[in-house]
Design a protein around this motif. Structure first.
Motif, PDB file in Angstrom:
ATOM      1  N   LEU A 161       0.819  -1.213   0.000  1.00 52.75           N
ATOM      2  CA  LEU A 161       0.000   0.000   0.000  1.00 52.75           C
ATOM      3  C   LEU A 161       0.852   1.262   0.000  1.00 52.75           C
ATOM      4  O   LEU A 161       0.323   2.367  -0.123  1.00 52.75           O
ATOM      5  CB  LEU A 161      -0.935   0.004   1.211  1.00 52.75           C
ATOM      6  CG  LEU A 161      -2.047  -1.056   1.205  1.00 52.75           C
ATOM      7  CD1 LEU A 161      -2.831  -0.991   2.509  1.00 52.75           C
ATOM      8  CD2 LEU A 161      -2.978  -0.896   0.013  1.00 52.75           C
ATOM      9  N   GLY A 162       2.168   1.099   0.126  1.00 57.72           N
ATOM     10  CA  GLY A 162       3.053   2.257   0.150  1.00 57.72           C
ATOM     11  C   GLY A 162       3.340   2.773   1.537  1.00 57.72           C
ATOM     12  O   GLY A 162       4.044   3.776   1.700  1.00 57.72           O
ATOM     13  N   HIS A 163       2.832   2.084   2.571  1.00 57.29           N
ATOM     14  CA  HIS A 163       3.066   2.515   3.953  1.00 57.29           C
ATOM     15  C   HIS A 163       4.362   1.860   4.450  1.00 57.29           C
ATOM     16  O   HIS A 163       4.357   0.967   5.301  1.00 57.29           O
ATOM     17  CB  HIS A 163       1.868   2.135   4.822  1.00 57.29           C
ATOM     18  CG  HIS A 163       0.589   2.760   4.358  1.00 57.29           C
ATOM     19  ND1 HIS A 163       0.434   4.117   4.225  1.00 57.29           N
ATOM     20  CD2 HIS A 163      -0.580   2.211   3.961  1.00 57.29           C
ATOM     21  CE1 HIS A 163      -0.782   4.390   3.776  1.00 57.29           C
ATOM     22  NE2 HIS A 163      -1.412   3.255   3.601  1.00 57.29           N
ATOM     23  N   THR A 164       5.462   2.359   3.904  1.00 52.80           N
ATOM     24  CA  THR A 164       6.751   1.700   4.088  1.00 52.80           C
ATOM     25  C   THR A 164       7.264   1.802   5.524  1.00 52.80           C
ATOM     26  O   THR A 164       7.870   0.866   6.043  1.00 52.80           O
ATOM     27  CB  THR A 164       7.785   2.301   3.112  1.00 52.80           C
ATOM     28  OG1 THR A 164       7.165   2.473   1.833  1.00 52.80           O
ATOM     29  CG2 THR A 164       8.967   1.398   2.960  1.00 52.80           C
ATOM     30  N   ARG A 165       7.041   2.945   6.160  1.00 53.30           N
ATOM     31  CA  ARG A 165       7.482   3.088   7.557  1.00 53.30           C
ATOM     32  C   ARG A 165       6.750   2.088   8.441  1.00 53.30           C
ATOM     33  O   ARG A 165       7.359   1.461   9.318  1.00 53.30           O
ATOM     34  CB  ARG A 165       7.226   4.516   8.042  1.00 53.30           C
ATOM     35  CG  ARG A 165       7.594   4.749   9.512  1.00 53.30           C
ATOM     36  CD  ARG A 165       7.395   6.208   9.905  1.00 53.30           C
ATOM     37  NE  ARG A 165       6.043   6.669   9.616  1.00 53.30           N
ATOM     38  CZ  ARG A 165       4.989   6.445  10.400  1.00 53.30           C
ATOM     39  NH1 ARG A 165       5.134   5.736  11.517  1.00 53.30           N
ATOM     40  NH2 ARG A 165       3.795   6.917  10.082  1.00 53.30           N
ATOM     41  N   LEU A 166       5.447   1.934   8.231  1.00 50.53           N
ATOM     42  CA  LEU A 166       4.673   0.956   8.988  1.00 50.53           C
ATOM     43  C   LEU A 166       5.177  -0.452   8.697  1.00 50.53           C
ATOM     44  O   LEU A 166       5.349  -1.266   9.612  1.00 50.53           O
ATOM     45  CB  LEU A 166       3.197   1.086   8.615  1.00 50.53           C
ATOM     46  CG  LEU A 166       2.199   0.174   9.339  1.00 50.53           C
ATOM     47  CD1 LEU A 166       2.151   0.498  10.819  1.00 50.53           C
ATOM     48  CD2 LEU A 166       0.805   0.322   8.715  1.00 50.53           C
ATOM     49  N   ALA A 167       5.431  -0.729   7.416  1.00 53.94           N
ATOM     50  CA  ALA A 167       5.919  -2.051   7.018  1.00 53.94           C
ATOM     51  C   ALA A 167       7.250  -2.366   7.693  1.00 53.94           C
ATOM     52  O   ALA A 167       7.483  -3.488   8.150  1.00 53.94           O
ATOM     53  CB  ALA A 167       6.067  -2.111   5.506  1.00 53.94           C
ATOM     54  N   ARG A 168       8.115  -1.368   7.773  1.00 59.61           N
ATOM     55  CA  ARG A 168       9.426  -1.581   8.388  1.00 59.61           C
ATOM     56  C   ARG A 168       9.289  -2.086   9.821  1.00 59.61           C
ATOM     57  O   ARG A 168      10.009  -3.007  10.236  1.00 59.61           O
ATOM     58  CB  ARG A 168      10.223  -0.277   8.365  1.00 59.61           C
ATOM     59  CG  ARG A 168      11.583  -0.384   9.018  1.00 59.61           C
ATOM     60  CD  ARG A 168      12.315   0.958   9.018  1.00 59.61           C
ATOM     61  NE  ARG A 168      13.628   0.850   9.637  1.00 59.61           N
ATOM     62  CZ  ARG A 168      14.496   1.855   9.725  1.00 59.61           C
ATOM     63  NH1 ARG A 168      14.193   3.044   9.222  1.00 59.61           N
ATOM     64  NH2 ARG A 168      15.664   1.676  10.315  1.00 59.61           N
ATOM     65  N   GLY A 169       8.367  -1.514  10.568  1.00 58.02           N
ATOM     66  CA  GLY A 169       8.169  -1.951  11.950  1.00 58.02           C
ATOM     67  C   GLY A 169       7.769  -3.411  12.045  1.00 58.02           C
ATOM     68  O   GLY A 169       8.305  -4.163  12.873  1.00 58.02           O
ATOM     69  N   TYR A 170       6.827  -3.829  11.196  1.00 63.27           N
ATOM     70  CA  TYR A 170       6.400  -5.234  11.213  1.00 63.27           C
ATOM     71  C   TYR A 170       7.531  -6.159  10.776  1.00 63.27           C
ATOM     72  O   TYR A 170       7.738  -7.232  11.362  1.00 63.27           O
ATOM     73  CB  TYR A 170       5.188  -5.431  10.299  1.00 63.27           C
ATOM     74  CG  TYR A 170       3.907  -4.849  10.854  1.00 63.27           C
ATOM     75  CD1 TYR A 170       3.345  -5.342  12.026  1.00 63.27           C
ATOM     76  CD2 TYR A 170       3.265  -3.798  10.205  1.00 63.27           C
ATOM     77  CE1 TYR A 170       2.175  -4.807  12.541  1.00 63.27           C
ATOM     78  CE2 TYR A 170       2.095  -3.252  10.714  1.00 63.27           C
ATOM     79  CZ  TYR A 170       1.559  -3.756  11.885  1.00 63.27           C
ATOM     80  OH  TYR A 170       0.400  -3.217  12.389  1.00 63.27           O
ATOM     81  N   LEU A 171       8.272  -5.753   9.758  1.00 67.74           N
ATOM     82  CA  LEU A 171       9.349  -6.601   9.247  1.00 67.74           C
ATOM     83  C   LEU A 171      10.471  -6.732  10.265  1.00 67.74           C
ATOM     84  O   LEU A 171      11.080  -7.801  10.398  1.00 67.74           O
ATOM     85  CB  LEU A 171       9.878  -6.035   7.927  1.00 67.74           C
ATOM     86  CG  LEU A 171       8.897  -6.088   6.749  1.00 67.74           C
ATOM     87  CD1 LEU A 171       9.446  -5.296   5.570  1.00 67.74           C
ATOM     88  CD2 LEU A 171       8.593  -7.518   6.345  1.00 67.74           C
ATOM     89  N   GLU A 172      10.757  -5.673  10.999  1.00 66.82           N
ATOM     90  CA  GLU A 172      11.801  -5.749  12.027  1.00 66.82           C
ATOM     91  C   GLU A 172      11.381  -6.688  13.153  1.00 66.82           C
ATOM     92  O   GLU A 172      12.216  -7.416  13.710  1.00 66.82           O
ATOM     93  CB  GLU A 172      12.107  -4.354  12.560  1.00 66.82           C
ATOM     94  CG  GLU A 172      12.911  -3.513  11.587  1.00 66.82           C
ATOM     95  CD  GLU A 172      13.153  -2.086  12.064  1.00 66.82           C
ATOM     96  OE1 GLU A 172      14.075  -1.440  11.528  1.00 66.82           O
ATOM     97  OE2 GLU A 172      12.407  -1.614  12.957  1.00 66.82           O
ATOM     98  N   LYS A 173      10.079  -6.697  13.490  1.00 62.10           N
ATOM     99  CA  LYS A 173       9.590  -7.659  14.490  1.00 62.10           C
ATOM    100  C   LYS A 173       9.713  -9.082  13.958  1.00 62.10           C
ATOM    101  O   LYS A 173      10.115  -9.997  14.669  1.00 62.10           O
ATOM    102  CB  LYS A 173       8.139  -7.355  14.842  1.00 62.10           C
ATOM    103  CG  LYS A 173       7.927  -6.087  15.644  1.00 62.10           C
ATOM    104  CD  LYS A 173       6.438  -5.858  15.889  1.00 62.10           C
ATOM    105  CE  LYS A 173       6.185  -4.523  16.574  1.00 62.10           C
ATOM    106  NZ  LYS A 173       4.734  -4.246  16.716  1.00 62.10           N
ATOM    107  N   ALA A 174       9.351  -9.262  12.685  1.00 60.85           N
ATOM    108  CA  ALA A 174       9.389 -10.601  12.085  1.00 60.85           C
ATOM    109  C   ALA A 174      10.808 -11.148  12.031  1.00 60.85           C
ATOM    110  O   ALA A 174      11.029 -12.351  12.228  1.00 60.85           O
ATOM    111  CB  ALA A 174       8.793 -10.550  10.678  1.00 60.85           C
ATOM    112  N   GLU A 175      11.772 -10.265  11.781  1.00 57.98           N
ATOM    113  CA  GLU A 175      13.159 -10.709  11.608  1.00 57.98           C
ATOM    114  C   GLU A 175      13.676 -11.482  12.820  1.00 57.98           C
ATOM    115  O   GLU A 175      14.422 -12.453  12.680  1.00 57.98           O
ATOM    116  CB  GLU A 175      14.060  -9.503  11.330  1.00 57.98           C
ATOM    117  CG  GLU A 175      15.483  -9.885  10.988  1.00 57.98           C
ATOM    118  CD  GLU A 175      16.338  -8.676  10.660  1.00 57.98           C
ATOM    119  OE1 GLU A 175      17.360  -8.844   9.981  1.00 57.98           O
ATOM    120  OE2 GLU A 175      15.980  -7.549  11.099  1.00 57.98           O
ATOM    121  N   GLY A 176      13.263 -11.073  14.008  1.00 57.78           N
ATOM    122  CA  GLY A 176      13.719 -11.748  15.216  1.00 57.78           C
ATOM    123  C   GLY A 176      12.983 -13.038  15.529  1.00 57.78           C
ATOM    124  O   GLY A 176      13.343 -13.739  16.478  1.00 57.78           O
TER     125      GLY A 176
END
Length: 384
Positions: A161-176
């Protein structure tokens, strides 16, 4: 007498799922996906008049199986798809299974996740994201696939959807929380997120770290090579590194990269690149390339490349490009949609349709501002 919902314990649900999965898998292993589809339809007809809780549970599982099969091998009309969804939710309601309140309300979440996947494939990305988030809400605590997989999925939906800042937060949680191929996919998505957000230093740091990992898959290594080339392109507008990568025998000699290369060439201010990229209509003649029959990205790029044919009436070409811009919202990848807007705006400038060019460029810039969290109006740096 069994009360509504009493039979539907988690153990009973899992037993029904496993039994029906084994039945369908066996049929498919012998006779293929179409046989699986037919068996599902036969079972839906067989159970359509069921009233007993155990039979309704099986019916629900067959309905879900139909939707899952459709997500992999589309066979349902839009109206039939909606009817199956409604039927599945009606069964849950009849058994007193309320979303967010019942001990087995995760079944509502599973329906949302399946709907999210199907809506994504149909190009309805807002609806896909909404149902992904609804599914996570309904299954909070025990999401299918685990918490890491759900955080990754939430990040991917937000990113589209283009909400990249929001996406970054979820992806950083997923990474761990992830490992294996999903962790690799997550790290690639995070790297792209950082580039879109203008954090090139951290994006390149991640890129180099992934390149140095001996366990990175061949597919990921290709993406890393391409990503490095995109960084160079944004900084220099030089397509030579990407041209080399897409030559026969080189890592990115694949249809998707050739299409992206062509759009990058069409987006630049210099015409020198237009004759150095392949004619997309001829890709199918290359026996060493896997060219999908139905690929929206390829279809859109071909439309724009054909718009450069001055032998065709300009009004006809304008009409087709306008229609293609509307269709571009169905692309799976937000960056590819941005690129298509940039390349289309450039074509409109070249054919001196100034008002239409200004409109398309304004749309491109507004989407870049969203995706970059306000950092830039021009992610590809093609209008600087």
């Amino acid at each position: 007498m069994t009360k509504a919902g009493e039979y539907w314990t988690e153990a009973a649900i899992n037993a029904s799922k496993q039994r029906i999965k084994d039945e369908l898998d066996q049929r498919q292993s012998v006779d293929g996906p179409e046989a699986r589809q037919q068996l599902i339809l036969d079972r839906l007809k067989e159970y359509e008049a069921s009233e007993k809780p155990d039979e309704l549970l099986d019916l629900f599982v067959y309905l879900v199986s139909a939707l899952v099969h459709h997500s992999r091998y589309p066979f349902l009309t839009s109206s039939r798809y909606e009817k199956l969804l409604d039927h599945a939710r009606t069964i849950l309601q009849s058994q007193g299974i309320r979303e967010g309140r019942s001990r087995v309300s995760f079944l509502h979440g599973e329906l949302h996740f399946i709907q999210s996947q199907i809506e994504r494939q149909e190009g309805r990305h807002w609806t896909a994201a909404w149902h992904q988030f609804m599914g996570y809400h309904a299954t909070r605590g025990e999401p299918p696939g685990g918490e890491g997989f759900q955080q990754l999925s939430l990040g991917n939906r937000a990113m589209r959807l283009g909400h990249t800042r929001l996406a970054r937060g979820y992806l950083e949680k997923a990474e761990g929380l992830l490992s294996g191929p999903l962790l690799e996919r997550c790290r690639l998505s995070l790297m792209i997120c950082l580039r879109l957000l203008g954090d090139h230093e951290n994006a390149m740091g991640r890129l180099l770290a992934l390149k140095s990992d001996a366990n990175v898959s061949e597919e990921a290594r290709r993406e890393l090579e391409w990503e490095e080339g995109l960084h160079q392109f944004a900084a220099t507008q030089d397509l030579v590194p990407l041209l080399i990568l897409t030559k026969k025998g080189h890592p990115c000699y694949h249809t998707s990269y050739l299409v992206e290369l062509s759009l990058l060439a069409m987006s630049t201010s210099s015409r020198q690149w237009l004759d150095r990229v392949p004619k997309l209509e001829n890709l199918r003649r290359r026996k060493d390339l896997d060219v999908p029959r139905h690929d929206l990205f390829l279809s859109l790029a071909k439309t724009l490349q054909e718009a450069y044919d001055v032998e065709r009436p300009l009004n006809q070409r304008l009409q087709r490009v306008g229609e293609s811009l509307s269709a571009a919202q169905g692309l799976f990848n937000v960056e590819k949609e941005l690129l298509y807007w940039a390349a289309s705006a450039r074509w409109l400038l070249r054919c001196r349709s100034d008002d239409l060019a200004a409109l398309a460029q304004a749309e491109y810039e507004s989407r870049c501002l969203l995706a970059s969290d306000g950092k830039t109006r021009d992610i590809f740096q093609v209008f600087v």
